[in-house]
Scaffold this motif. Structure first.
Motif, PDB file in Angstrom:
ATOM      1  N   THR A  36       6.874  14.352  24.643  1.00  0.00           N
ATOM      2  CA  THR A  36       7.943  14.914  23.883  1.00  0.00           C
ATOM      3  C   THR A  36       7.091  15.796  23.116  1.00  0.00           C
ATOM      4  OG1 THR A  36       9.241  12.626  23.773  1.00  0.00           O
ATOM      5  CG2 THR A  36       9.428  14.475  22.000  1.00  0.00           C
ATOM      6  N   SER A  79      12.008  25.918  24.716  1.00  0.00           N
ATOM      7  CA  SER A  79      12.404  24.729  24.160  1.00  0.00           C
ATOM      8  C   SER A  79      13.952  24.295  24.619  1.00  0.00           C
ATOM      9  CB  SER A  79      12.565  24.926  22.407  1.00  0.00           C
ATOM     10  OG  SER A  79      13.666  26.051  22.126  1.00  0.00           O
ATOM     11  N   LEU A  94      11.465  20.366  21.199  1.00  0.00           N
ATOM     12  CA  LEU A  94      12.352  20.705  20.129  1.00  0.00           C
ATOM     13  C   LEU A  94      11.350  21.739  19.490  1.00  0.00           C
ATOM     14  CD1 LEU A  94      14.610  20.111  17.969  1.00  0.00           C
ATOM     15  CD2 LEU A  94      12.739  19.079  16.763  1.00  0.00           C
ATOM     16  N   ARG A 105      15.733  22.091  22.666  1.00  0.00           N
ATOM     17  CA  ARG A 105      16.690  22.169  21.333  1.00  0.00           C
ATOM     18  C   ARG A 105      15.805  23.042  20.330  1.00  0.00           C
ATOM     19  NH1 ARG A 105      17.205  16.901  19.346  1.00  0.00           N
ATOM     20  NH2 ARG A 105      19.347  17.282  18.230  1.00  0.00           N
ATOM     21  N   GLN A 132      11.478  15.995  25.804  1.00  0.00           N
ATOM     22  CA  GLN A 132      12.142  17.387  25.325  1.00  0.00           C
ATOM     23  C   GLN A 132      11.163  18.116  24.525  1.00  0.00           C
ATOM     24  OE1 GLN A 132      15.851  17.071  23.140  1.00  0.00           O
ATOM     25  NE2 GLN A 132      17.072  16.840  25.158  1.00  0.00           N
ATOM     26  N   LEU A 134      17.727  14.208  11.726  1.00  0.00           N
ATOM     27  CA  LEU A 134      17.378  14.858  12.973  1.00  0.00           C
ATOM     28  C   LEU A 134      16.873  13.755  14.100  1.00  0.00           C
ATOM     29  CD1 LEU A 134      16.893  17.476  14.298  1.00  0.00           C
ATOM     30  CD2 LEU A 134      14.529  17.457  13.617  1.00  0.00           C
ATOM     31  N   ASP A 135      17.435  13.930  15.338  1.00  0.00           N
ATOM     32  CA  ASP A 135      16.603  13.096  16.378  1.00  0.00           C
ATOM     33  C   ASP A 135      15.883  14.317  17.349  1.00  0.00           C
ATOM     34  OD1 ASP A 135      17.785  10.641  15.490  1.00  0.00           O
ATOM     35  OD2 ASP A 135      19.713  10.939  16.766  1.00  0.00           O
ATOM     36  N   ILE A 136      14.856  13.617  17.685  1.00  0.00           N
ATOM     37  CA  ILE A 136      14.243  14.349  18.899  1.00  0.00           C
ATOM     38  C   ILE A 136      14.206  13.544  20.139  1.00  0.00           C
ATOM     39  CG2 ILE A 136      11.934  15.370  19.383  1.00  0.00           C
ATOM     40  CD1 ILE A 136      11.461  15.461  16.228  1.00  0.00           C
ATOM     41  N   VAL A 177      20.953  22.681  14.052  1.00  0.00           N
ATOM     42  CA  VAL A 177      20.330  22.253  15.246  1.00  0.00           C
ATOM     43  C   VAL A 177      21.499  22.280  16.557  1.00  0.00           C
ATOM     44  CG1 VAL A 177      18.440  20.533  16.151  1.00  0.00           C
ATOM     45  CG2 VAL A 177      19.145  20.506  13.627  1.00  0.00           C
ATOM     46  N   VAL A 189       7.086  18.577  20.056  1.00  0.00           N
ATOM     47  CA  VAL A 189       7.904  19.488  18.895  1.00  0.00           C
ATOM     48  C   VAL A 189       6.860  20.546  18.453  1.00  0.00           C
ATOM     49  CG1 VAL A 189       8.706  19.265  16.345  1.00  0.00           C
ATOM     50  CG2 VAL A 189       8.327  17.170  17.885  1.00  0.00           C
TER      51      VAL A 189
END
Ligand SMILES: Nc1ncnc2c1ncn2[C@@H]1O[C@H](COP(=O)(O)OP(=O)(O)O)[C@@H](O)[C@H]1O
Ligand SMILES: [Mg+2]
Lengths: 427, 276
Positions: free
Chosen positions: B223, B238, B57, B240, B55, B49-51, B252, B225
């Motif tokens: 960022t 969100s 997530l 993503r 952003q 997974l990339d964050i 995702v 999460v």
């Protein structure tokens, strides 16, 4: 019957149960209060005579001959210290009652004064060198039987043969009383002297300082050791590790070991192996430390465990190291609990007698300890020694020593409560 | 029965669908991450997974699917759990967070965390926010510290309410205020990433709305999460969304895409309320 009626029908029974339980609680509390009150009242009442002493007012003639001094204008401290003071008191009494000539009666007259009176006179002369060669009006300590009689502990109506105070002594006391020459005064001696074979000269200061030094050693050793041990076991030690488990079991068992066993251990290890001086507060404190450690460790661990994990997580997530989490957050929050445990451990240690008997703290010590290395006794042992002494005056002294012990305990608790209040977070 | 279930499952979710990896602007990258509790209980399976930078997530999925476990990998909070083993590569700005060069203390200063239950320290509001900067020695003097406290509380939308009571206990605030205080405390050390584990599940709808607004504002600088149980929340805030199931990352994608047109049947079941 519908549901509501069933519930209502059972309601009375429920409330009755509640009332019964409340009654049991109030009953037990009243009962324990009653016992406590009875105990305190009994000890308090018995201790009162110990706080006063009987003194006799005499014109003491400090003549050089009875003091066995050369005829000089002034004397050195040592000469005055080693001079004879034993005749001064009795001479004054003989002069007061010149009619007494018979040998047995003269002896009884002498015994009106405490055998310690000579030391009081010596101290008076050492303080005022110019007393030598003059006559001074002084209050002199009475003997313990006279003291007991004046305090009403000896009944004058029982036959002379059963009484420790002879008829002619009673007469003399009455004469002195009529002249206002006999008096009960506050027993300052009790707070300024060490132990003595004579009840009227015995004081609590030696045991008090002994207890203080012993508690100091115990606190300074057991608190840091126990708290560090608890922190390690609770925060750092690997879980599910067999030898940590063994340590834990041992600590818990240690709390249940009879205290006299620690005394034997102290004798064998501290005194015989390491050569720590016998009877000293140092060795007493070392022995009591062994006893106090498990109590403080267990309560500290419980206090650490009760700090919510969310606080630890919060600190960790900001980047605090494990040690910082402990010193900044966990320890301050656990401190009230740690102090509570410590005070329980210290209170136990303060009242402990048995292990100290093993390491020689039961020895007769007249000198007041000046350091943790001097021979000393402690308050509960002093209670034990006095309660075991035959002279009548020691009965009151025993109770007075218990009162002193309770007051000491009270102040120790007070300090702990003040500290706890300081650490308690009010939110 | 259970075994066959799991075999079906392995077939079904062996590979993450959607777009787990990003072309550019990657802040956190996970490659083949597996997490084990007690050596043999696996909680996370092969997560890639990339964050992205700046952003939000959202991580969604039924209870016990491993969202918190994965989240706690990013600031190495799992290190504090005994017998928890994290396997695989996790990079923050291209650096392996498990490499010897990176101290977890430094990492956690860089990756802040907000928990499900507000957990302010039992200290004053000021001390709560100032704790991190003091700990890391970020300020030279008191006035700098005052500035940081004011700035952090302002960003957390709490300054107006608390500026007159900075010396009052943080635990005396309402639940929503406490959670914002925790956010202020986290951003006071100027992290790049903020991890939030169900930050609004203990709050009422009004406090929740305030925090959601706050997150949208914070996005420009951080960022984020966020683990959430509320699909509406994920959809609202969100960029993503990642859907987890039994420790696997199932799907995702862009949040809009996930909620309107999920590719995986498990995702669809979950967001339509047929599962979870
Ligand atoms: N400290 C722990 N020790 C052992 N197992 C754990 C621990 N924390 C979580 N687990 C297990 O890992 C799995 C994932 O948990 P978690 O990450 O908390 O799920 P979620 O946050 O998605 O509800 C669950 O099966 C849970 O039982
Ligand atoms: Mg969770």
């Amino acid at each position: 019957m519908n549901n509501l009626e069933i519930v209502k029908a059972g309601l009375n029974k429920r409330y009755a149960k509640e009332r019964r339980f409340k009654f049991y609680g109030i009953f037990s509390i009243s009962l324990s209060l009653l016992f406590l009150f009875f105990l305190l009242f009994d000890i308090g009442a018995k201790s009162i005579p110990a706080f006063t002493q009987t003194y006799i007012n005499l014109d003491i003639e400090f003549d050089k001959k009875s003091m066995k001094l050369q005829d000089q204008d002034s004397y050195s401290e040592e000469t005055l210290f080693s001079a004879s003071y034993s005749k001064l008191g009795r001479n004054a009494l003989y002069k007061l009652f010149p009619e007494v000539t018979e040998r047995k009666q003269k002896k009884a007259l002498r015994q009106m004064l405490s055998s310690g009176a000579r030391y009081d006179l010596r101290d008076a002369v050492l303080e005022n060198n110019d007393y030598v060669g003059t006559t001074q009006n002084l209050w002199v300590l009475a003997g313990d039987d006279i003291d007991a009689f004046v305090k009403g502990l000896i009944d004058r109506n029982i036959p002379e043969a059963d009484r420790r105070v002879k008829d002619y002594q009673v007469k003399w006391v009455d004469i002195l009383e009529a002249q206002n020459k006999i008096e009960r005064r506050f027993n300052i001696n009790f707070f300024t002297s060490g132990d003595s074979r004579e009840p009227e000269q015995a004081g609590i200061l030696g045991a008090l300082k002994g207890s203080f030094y012993t508690m100091l050693v115990t606190l300074l050793l057991s608190f840091p050791i126990a708290v560090s041990a608890a922190i390690y076991l609770e925060e750092f030690a690997p879980k599910n590790n067999w030898w940590i488990d063994i340590i834990e079991i041992n600590i818990n068992n240690l709390a249940a070991v009879p205290s006299i066993v620690f005394g034997i251990l102290g004798l064998a290890v501290y005194i015989n192996v390491f050569g720590v001086p016998r009877s000293a507060p140092l060795v007493g404190g070392l022995v009591l430390t062994l006893m106090t450690l498990p109590t403080i460790i267990i309560s500290t661990r419980a206090a650490l465990k009760s700090v919510p994990p969310s606080i630890r997580e919060a600190a960790l997530s900001i980047g605090a190291s494990k040690m910082q989490v402990i010193t900044h957050h966990v320890l301050p929050l656990a401190m009230p609990g740690i102090l509570t445990g410590s005070i329980i451990g210290m209170a136990q240690a303060l009242g402990e007698t048995a292990p100290l008997l093993m390491i020689g703290m039961v020895a007769f010590v007249a000198d007041i300890p000046q350091s943790i290395l001097d021979p000393a006794t402690v308050l509960p042992v002093q209670v034990f020694i006095w309660s075991d002494s035959p002279e009548r005056g020691f009965i009151a002294l025993t109770s007075a020593a218990i009162v002193t012990l309770l007051v000491f305990l009270f102040f120790m608790n007070l300090i702990a409560i003040v500290l706890r209040k300081k650490f308690e977070t009010r939110w | 029965m259970e075994i066959s279930d799991n075999m079906d499952l392995d077939q079904e979710i062996s590979k993450t669908v959607g777009s787990p990896l990003l072309e550019s602007k990657v802040r956190i990258a996970c490659r083949d991450v597996n997490v084990f509790y007690n050596k043999n209980v696996q909680a996370i399976f092969n997560v890639n997974l990339d964050i992205g930078k700046n952003q939000i997530l959202a991580m969604i999925g039924p209870s016990g699917c491993g969202k918190s476990t994965l989240l706690r990998c990013f600031n190495r909070m799992n290190d504090t759990i005994e017998d928890c083993v994290v396997d695989g590569l996790i990079e923050l700005d291209g650096e392996n967070i498990h490499s010897k060069k990176i101290d977890p203390v430094v990492l956690r200063a860089n990756v802040g965390m907000v928990f499900q239950k507000p957990n302010p320290f039992p200290k004053s509001i000021y001390d709560n926010v100032a704790y991190g900067p003091r700990l890391h020695g970020l300020t030279q003097n008191n006035s700098e510290l005052d500035d940081i406290v004011e700035e952090s509380l302002t960003k957390a939308g709490l300054w107006k309410e608390t500026k007159d009571r900075l010396n009052k206990p943080g635990t005396g605030l309402s639940g929503g205020q406490q959670q914002r205080l925790c956010i202020a405390r986290a951003i006071a050390v100027k992290p790049e990433v903020i991890l939030m584990d169900e930050p609004t599940s203990a709050l009422d709808p009004i406090a929740t709305a305030t925090i959601e607004e706050l997150m949208s504002e914070l996005k420009s600088a951080y960022t984020i999460v966020i683990v959430t149980h509320s699909m509406q929340q994920a959809a609202r805030i969100s960029d993503r969304t990642a859907y987890f199931h039994l420790g696997r990352l199932v799907e995702v994608d862009e949040t809009g895409h996930i909620f309107t047109n999920p590719n995986h049947s498990l995702t669809e079941n979950y967001i339509t309320g047929r599962f979870g």
